[in-house]
Every structure is written in C-alpha cells, then in structure tokens.
Design a protein around this motif. Sequence first.
Motif, short mmCIF file in Angstrom:
data_model
loop_
_atom_site.label_atom_id
_atom_site.label_comp_id
_atom_site.label_asym_id
_atom_site.label_seq_id
_atom_site.Cartn_x
_atom_site.Cartn_y
_atom_site.Cartn_z
N SER A 10 0.81 -1.22 0.00
CA SER A 10 0.00 0.00 0.00
C SER A 10 0.84 1.27 0.00
O SER A 10 0.34 2.35 -0.31
N VAL A 11 2.12 1.17 0.33
CA VAL A 11 3.00 2.34 0.35
C VAL A 11 4.24 2.15 -0.53
O VAL A 11 5.23 2.87 -0.40
N GLU A 12 4.14 1.23 -1.44
CA GLU A 12 5.25 0.91 -2.34
C GLU A 12 5.71 2.14 -3.15
O GLU A 12 6.88 2.23 -3.54
N HIS A 13 4.83 3.09 -3.36
CA HIS A 13 5.15 4.28 -4.16
C HIS A 13 6.24 5.16 -3.53
O HIS A 13 6.85 5.97 -4.22
N ILE A 14 6.52 5.02 -2.24
CA ILE A 14 7.57 5.84 -1.61
C ILE A 14 8.95 5.17 -1.66
O ILE A 14 9.93 5.76 -1.23
N LYS A 15 9.01 3.97 -2.21
CA LYS A 15 10.28 3.24 -2.28
C LYS A 15 11.39 4.04 -2.97
O LYS A 15 12.49 4.15 -2.41
N PRO A 16 11.16 4.62 -4.16
CA PRO A 16 12.25 5.36 -4.82
C PRO A 16 12.76 6.54 -3.97
O PRO A 16 13.97 6.80 -3.93
N SER A 17 11.86 7.23 -3.29
CA SER A 17 12.27 8.36 -2.46
C SER A 17 13.15 7.91 -1.30
O SER A 17 14.17 8.54 -1.00
N LEU A 18 12.77 6.82 -0.65
CA LEU A 18 13.56 6.31 0.47
C LEU A 18 14.92 5.79 -0.02
O LEU A 18 15.94 6.02 0.62
N ASP A 24 17.90 1.11 2.76
CA ASP A 24 17.77 -0.22 2.16
C ASP A 24 16.30 -0.60 2.27
O ASP A 24 15.80 -0.86 3.36
N VAL A 25 15.60 -0.60 1.15
CA VAL A 25 14.14 -0.76 1.15
C VAL A 25 13.76 -2.07 0.46
O VAL A 25 14.27 -2.40 -0.60
N THR A 26 12.84 -2.80 1.09
CA THR A 26 12.34 -4.04 0.50
C THR A 26 10.82 -4.06 0.54
O THR A 26 10.21 -3.46 1.42
N ILE A 27 10.25 -4.76 -0.42
CA ILE A 27 8.80 -4.99 -0.43
C ILE A 27 8.52 -6.49 -0.36
O ILE A 27 7.38 -6.92 -0.39
N ASP A 28 9.59 -7.26 -0.25
CA ASP A 28 9.49 -8.72 -0.21
C ASP A 28 9.13 -9.17 1.21
O ASP A 28 9.91 -8.96 2.14
N PRO A 29 7.97 -9.78 1.40
CA PRO A 29 7.55 -10.23 2.74
C PRO A 29 8.55 -11.17 3.41
O PRO A 29 8.61 -11.23 4.64
N LYS A 76 -0.08 10.57 6.36
CA LYS A 76 1.27 11.06 6.65
C LYS A 76 1.95 11.45 5.35
O LYS A 76 1.85 10.75 4.35
N SER A 77 2.69 12.54 5.38
CA SER A 77 3.49 12.94 4.23
C SER A 77 4.82 12.20 4.28
O SER A 77 5.18 11.61 5.31
N LEU A 78 5.57 12.26 3.19
CA LEU A 78 6.90 11.66 3.19
C LEU A 78 7.77 12.31 4.26
O LEU A 78 8.52 11.62 4.96
N ASP A 79 7.66 13.62 4.42
CA ASP A 79 8.43 14.31 5.46
C ASP A 79 8.06 13.80 6.86
O ASP A 79 8.92 13.65 7.72
#
Length: 94
Positions: A10-18, A24-29, A76-79
């Motif tokens: 549901s929040v995968e869209h913020i991955k590139p920003s992080l 180190d960002v993962t979406i893999d459960p 919540k915002s990205l900030d």
Amino acid sequence: MNEKIFLDSSVEHIKPSLQSLGYDVTIDPKDIKYATVAIYMADGYNTNFHSTFSNMTSGIDMNNNSHTFLINAKEKSLDDILFMIKNRCYSSLF
C-alpha cells in the motif's frame, strides 16, 4: 545508512524516495524479519501484514522483530515518515 525498511504494498510508491536517501528498502515479505522499520497503510482495523510480526494476544515470539519500528502511513506525508524514521517517535513532543 543502517536502516532496513519494509514497505507494505500500500506504500510501495515511496520506495524510490527512500532509496534515493540511502535507505535499504524491501517490499518482499520474506525480508520483513530483517526490517528495522516497517511502513504500512491501515485504517485501524485492517493491517494486512501485522500478524507477520506478532500475535499480541498470544505472546508469540516476533522472530528478531522486537526492535522494528512500525509506521502507519495513513494521512502522513513523506516528510512525516522521514521524521519518524530518523527520530524513532511518532510526533514531536513540543
């Protein structure tokens, strides 16, 4: 940075920003057990992945997730999220 961040779909869209900030960002459960931060979106009733961490009524071991900081990104915002990650708190006290 030393943070391993798990993102719920549901929040995968913020991955590139992080990632651009060095996280180190993962979406893999399968990687959730290594996360120091888990970010999800929930209305307070439906938390799709929460049972992966713990069953709060049974006291089941959380498999090395005792120090995972959970962030509900709803409204919540990205900030806001970055503040929470950096300070390990949900809002400023003052």
